[in-house]
Design a protein around this motif. Structure first.
Motif, mmCIF file in Angstrom:
data_model
loop_
_atom_site.group_PDB
_atom_site.id
_atom_site.type_symbol
_atom_site.label_atom_id
_atom_site.label_comp_id
_atom_site.label_asym_id
_atom_site.label_seq_id
_atom_site.Cartn_x
_atom_site.Cartn_y
_atom_site.Cartn_z
ATOM 1 N N HIS A 1 0.858 -1.192 0.000
ATOM 2 C CA HIS A 1 0.000 0.000 0.000
ATOM 3 C C HIS A 1 0.887 1.233 0.000
ATOM 4 C CE1 HIS A 1 -3.385 2.621 0.507
ATOM 5 N NE2 HIS A 1 -2.819 3.173 1.562
ATOM 6 N N CYS A 2 0.562 2.217 -0.847
ATOM 7 C CA CYS A 2 1.405 3.407 -0.972
ATOM 8 C C CYS A 2 0.555 4.641 -1.196
ATOM 9 C CB CYS A 2 2.385 3.223 -2.135
ATOM 10 S SG CYS A 2 3.651 4.514 -2.226
ATOM 11 N N THR A 3 0.986 5.755 -0.638
ATOM 12 C CA THR A 3 0.304 7.032 -0.822
ATOM 13 C C THR A 3 1.303 8.108 -1.230
ATOM 14 O OG1 THR A 3 0.613 7.877 1.428
ATOM 15 C CG2 THR A 3 -1.243 6.397 1.080
ATOM 16 N N PHE A 4 0.825 9.045 -2.046
ATOM 17 C CA PHE A 4 1.629 10.229 -2.375
ATOM 18 C C PHE A 4 0.651 11.345 -2.720
ATOM 19 C CE2 PHE A 4 5.855 11.550 -4.627
ATOM 20 C CZ PHE A 4 5.878 12.703 -3.873
ATOM 21 N N THR A 5 0.415 12.232 -1.767
ATOM 22 C CA THR A 5 -0.525 13.326 -1.972
ATOM 23 C C THR A 5 0.044 14.644 -1.464
ATOM 24 O OG1 THR A 5 -1.599 12.845 0.160
ATOM 25 C CG2 THR A 5 -2.573 11.831 -1.801
ATOM 26 N N PHE A 6 -0.425 15.722 -2.055
ATOM 27 C CA PHE A 6 -0.084 17.073 -1.603
ATOM 28 C C PHE A 6 -1.182 18.003 -2.084
ATOM 29 C CE2 PHE A 6 1.710 16.590 -5.798
ATOM 30 C CZ PHE A 6 1.518 17.820 -6.416
ATOM 31 N N ASN A 7 -1.121 19.253 -1.673
ATOM 32 C CA ASN A 7 -2.158 20.215 -2.047
ATOM 33 C C ASN A 7 -1.506 21.481 -2.579
ATOM 34 O OD1 ASN A 7 -4.299 22.023 -2.237
ATOM 35 N ND2 ASN A 7 -5.301 21.262 -0.395
ATOM 36 N N ASN A 8 -1.635 21.699 -3.896
ATOM 37 C CA ASN A 8 -1.095 22.929 -4.489
ATOM 38 C C ASN A 8 -2.168 23.683 -5.270
ATOM 39 O OD1 ASN A 8 -1.369 21.236 -6.685
ATOM 40 N ND2 ASN A 8 0.598 21.762 -7.613
ATOM 41 N N THR A 9 -3.411 23.573 -4.828
ATOM 42 C CA THR A 9 -4.516 24.209 -5.547
ATOM 43 C C THR A 9 -4.486 25.725 -5.471
ATOM 44 O OG1 THR A 9 -5.876 23.798 -3.578
ATOM 45 C CG2 THR A 9 -6.089 22.252 -5.413
ATOM 46 N N ASP A 10 -3.593 26.283 -4.650
ATOM 47 C CA ASP A 10 -3.465 27.732 -4.602
ATOM 48 C C ASP A 10 -2.671 28.264 -5.800
ATOM 49 O OD1 ASP A 10 -1.185 26.450 -3.644
ATOM 50 O OD2 ASP A 10 -0.577 28.176 -2.438
ATOM 51 N N GLN A 11 -2.068 27.364 -6.580
ATOM 52 C CA GLN A 11 -1.272 27.759 -7.755
ATOM 53 C C GLN A 11 -2.132 27.610 -9.011
ATOM 54 O OE1 GLN A 11 2.274 25.339 -7.683
ATOM 55 N NE2 GLN A 11 2.638 25.756 -5.520
ATOM 56 N N ALA A 12 -2.969 28.592 -9.270
ATOM 57 C CA ALA A 12 -3.971 28.471 -10.326
ATOM 58 C C ALA A 12 -3.375 28.241 -11.711
ATOM 59 C CB ALA A 12 -4.854 29.723 -10.339
ATOM 60 N N ASP A 13 -2.173 28.761 -11.964
ATOM 61 C CA ASP A 13 -1.581 28.654 -13.291
ATOM 62 C C ASP A 13 -0.608 27.485 -13.416
ATOM 63 O OD1 ASP A 13 0.295 29.699 -11.601
ATOM 64 O OD2 ASP A 13 1.048 31.208 -13.002
ATOM 65 N N ASN A 14 -0.635 26.564 -12.459
ATOM 66 C CA ASN A 14 0.293 25.442 -12.477
ATOM 67 C C ASN A 14 0.018 24.540 -13.684
ATOM 68 O OD1 ASN A 14 1.596 22.825 -11.740
ATOM 69 N ND2 ASN A 14 1.960 23.866 -9.790
ATOM 70 N N VAL A 15 1.092 24.122 -14.382
ATOM 71 C CA VAL A 15 0.921 23.286 -15.577
ATOM 72 C C VAL A 15 0.318 21.932 -15.233
ATOM 73 C CG1 VAL A 15 2.789 24.388 -16.856
ATOM 74 C CG2 VAL A 15 3.296 22.407 -15.412
ATOM 75 N N ARG A 16 0.381 21.529 -13.963
ATOM 76 C CA ARG A 16 -0.218 20.262 -13.557
ATOM 77 C C ARG A 16 -1.741 20.276 -13.702
ATOM 78 N NH1 ARG A 16 3.874 21.415 -9.953
ATOM 79 N NH2 ARG A 16 5.432 19.779 -9.562
ATOM 80 N N PHE A 17 -2.316 21.473 -13.850
ATOM 81 C CA PHE A 17 -3.764 21.593 -13.997
ATOM 82 C C PHE A 17 -4.172 21.801 -15.453
ATOM 83 C CE2 PHE A 17 -3.402 23.881 -9.642
ATOM 84 C CZ PHE A 17 -3.150 22.677 -9.006
ATOM 85 N N ASN A 18 -3.279 21.560 -16.373
ATOM 86 C CA ASN A 18 -3.552 21.737 -17.803
ATOM 87 C C ASN A 18 -3.587 20.368 -18.467
ATOM 88 O OD1 ASN A 18 -3.128 22.135 -20.680
ATOM 89 N ND2 ASN A 18 -2.650 24.272 -20.206
ATOM 90 N N LYS A 19 -4.760 19.965 -18.929
ATOM 91 C CA LYS A 19 -4.927 18.620 -19.488
ATOM 92 C C LYS A 19 -4.059 18.406 -20.718
ATOM 93 C CE LYS A 19 -8.519 15.420 -21.071
ATOM 94 N NZ LYS A 19 -9.974 15.257 -21.331
ATOM 95 N N ASN A 20 -4.004 19.397 -21.618
ATOM 96 C CA ASN A 20 -3.242 19.238 -22.851
ATOM 97 C C ASN A 20 -1.736 19.195 -22.620
ATOM 98 O OD1 ASN A 20 -5.542 19.180 -24.469
ATOM 99 N ND2 ASN A 20 -5.575 21.409 -24.715
ATOM 100 N N MET A 21 -1.301 19.669 -21.460
ATOM 101 C CA MET A 21 0.129 19.661 -21.146
ATOM 102 C C MET A 21 0.528 18.450 -20.306
ATOM 103 S SD MET A 21 0.602 23.756 -20.400
ATOM 104 C CE MET A 21 2.395 23.763 -20.332
ATOM 105 N N GLY A 22 -0.407 17.517 -20.155
ATOM 106 C CA GLY A 22 -0.088 16.315 -19.385
ATOM 107 C C GLY A 22 -0.270 16.490 -17.901
ATOM 108 N N GLY A 23 -1.285 17.279 -17.517
ATOM 109 C CA GLY A 23 -1.544 17.492 -16.105
ATOM 110 C C GLY A 23 -2.272 16.315 -15.479
ATOM 111 N N GLY A 24 -2.377 16.368 -14.155
ATOM 112 C CA GLY A 24 -3.082 15.325 -13.427
ATOM 113 C C GLY A 24 -2.194 14.608 -12.430
ATOM 114 N N SER A 25 -2.837 14.056 -11.398
ATOM 115 C CA SER A 25 -2.079 13.440 -10.305
ATOM 116 C C SER A 25 -1.446 12.114 -10.692
ATOM 117 C CB SER A 25 -2.986 13.252 -9.088
ATOM 118 O OG SER A 25 -4.024 12.318 -9.355
#
Length: 334
Positions: free
Chosen positions: A152-176
């Motif tokens: 069993h393994c976990t890896f989580t964090f919270n960076n939702t305050d960074q609205a322009d983060n590329v991790r939130f861009n689907k076309n740029m390969g975003g997502g957890s």
């Protein structure tokens, strides 16, 4: 000490500045010779800050420099394939940030390009170079915790305050799954020395974040009835731990993917029966160990611990995880 590998950095991403550039500069066998950005001023600023001799206003200019022997690619995920192939064609060895690309097919193309050019390719899973993982495999192989029944393994964090983060861009390969899910999946494959046969993943796709998976929980089915259960996320409290369950005991790692530099905190807990043992290993910078291992592979021919094809195998699992999350179905891995 031997010769040093001269590195070029393609991009000024945060991971490069806070971790990889300092690690290469502190390593025994590497030096950062140049850094590139699409913005010449940004590259020059980073070069001044980190005392890097050269800066370039384009990635192509860095790749054209004959003094650069290897490149580190921390670009957004959707650019990994293109610039790995361009770097290989320019004769540069490539250390590419994870995930290697956005698909197993893309990663295969990257590796084929590197093989044609006769250059080394590695996916930048820095954690794998920390000696605690060799120690854990020793404990597993010793039979102390018996046969492995599950991980069993976990890896989580919270960076939702960074609205322009590329991790939130689907076309740029975003997502957890792309960002942190790759870690527990690669770790389970590393410890079990086998590939999963099927996956089932449930995810939170957020309209507020371009419908990327902000949280995902999954089950990977390995041969012999062994499984990995995991969760990963970018919209949850910070966690990074792993437990390996055996028929006789457990191994726990409370800071599984941490950047340990000291041995103050125990890295490994072994629990068998009513006895728990703590193990502390010497503190290491995993990024520095990664840089030296890569340099030794390039300069001395010392094999890296993982073949390039390992990146393809990991991406096959990620492909299946994303398909499962979007279809809400169990996906078999061919």
């Amino acid at each position: 000490m031997g010769r040093k590998l001269k590195w070029g950095i393609l991009g000024t991403a945060e991971i490069a500045q806070i971790a990889v550039i300092p690690a290469i500069q502190q390593s025994e066998r590497g030096e950062v010779l140049g850094i590139a950005s699409r913005n010449a001023d940004k590259a020059a600023e980073a070069a001044r800050e980190f005392d890097i001799p050269k800066s370039y206003g384009s990635y192509d200019d860095l790749l054209a420099d004959p003094e650069i022997g290897a490149v580190y690619i921390p670009l957004p995920n959707h650019l990994h394939e293109e610039w790995t192939i361009r770097a290989a064609e320019a004769g540069k060895h490539v250390l590419c940030e994870k995930p290697s690309s956005l698909s197993s097919a893309g990663t295969s193309r990257m590796i084929e390009a590197c093989q044609r050019a006769g250059v080394i390719f590695a996916e930048a899973f820095m954690y794998r170079y920390h000696p605690k993982h060799r120690r854990i495999k020793e404990i597993i192989n010793s039979g102390e915790i018996g046969d492995i029944r599950g991980i069993h393994c976990t890896f989580t964090f919270n960076n939702t305050d960074q609205a322009d983060n590329v991790r939130f861009n689907k076309n740029m390969g975003g997502g957890s799954l792309y960002d942190v899910g790759v870690y527990p999946i690669s770790a389970a494959r590393m410890y079990l020395d086998r590939e999963p046969e099927a996956v089932t993943v449930h995810a939170l796709f957020s309209p507020e974040h371009d419908n990327v998976d902000m949280m995902a929980s999954g089950l990977l089915e390995f041969p012999g009835g062994v499984n990995l259960t995991f969760d990963c996320g970018m919209w949850a409290a910070n966690r990074s731990n792993m437990e390996i369950l055996g028929s006789k005991g457990t191994i726990a790692m409370p800071k599984m993917f941490g950047w340990e530099r000291t041995s103050v905190v125990p890295q490994i807990f072994v629990h068998v029966g009513s006895v728990t043992r703590e193990e502390r290993l010497k503190g290491f910078n995993s990024f520095e160990l990664q840089a030296d291992a890569f340099a030794k592979a390039v300069l001395d021919g010392v094999p890296l611990p993982y073949e390039p094809e390992d990146a393809v195998s990991n991406m096959k699992v990620i492909d299946a995880c994303i398909e499962s999350a979007r279809s809400r179905k169990r996906i078999e891995i061919g």
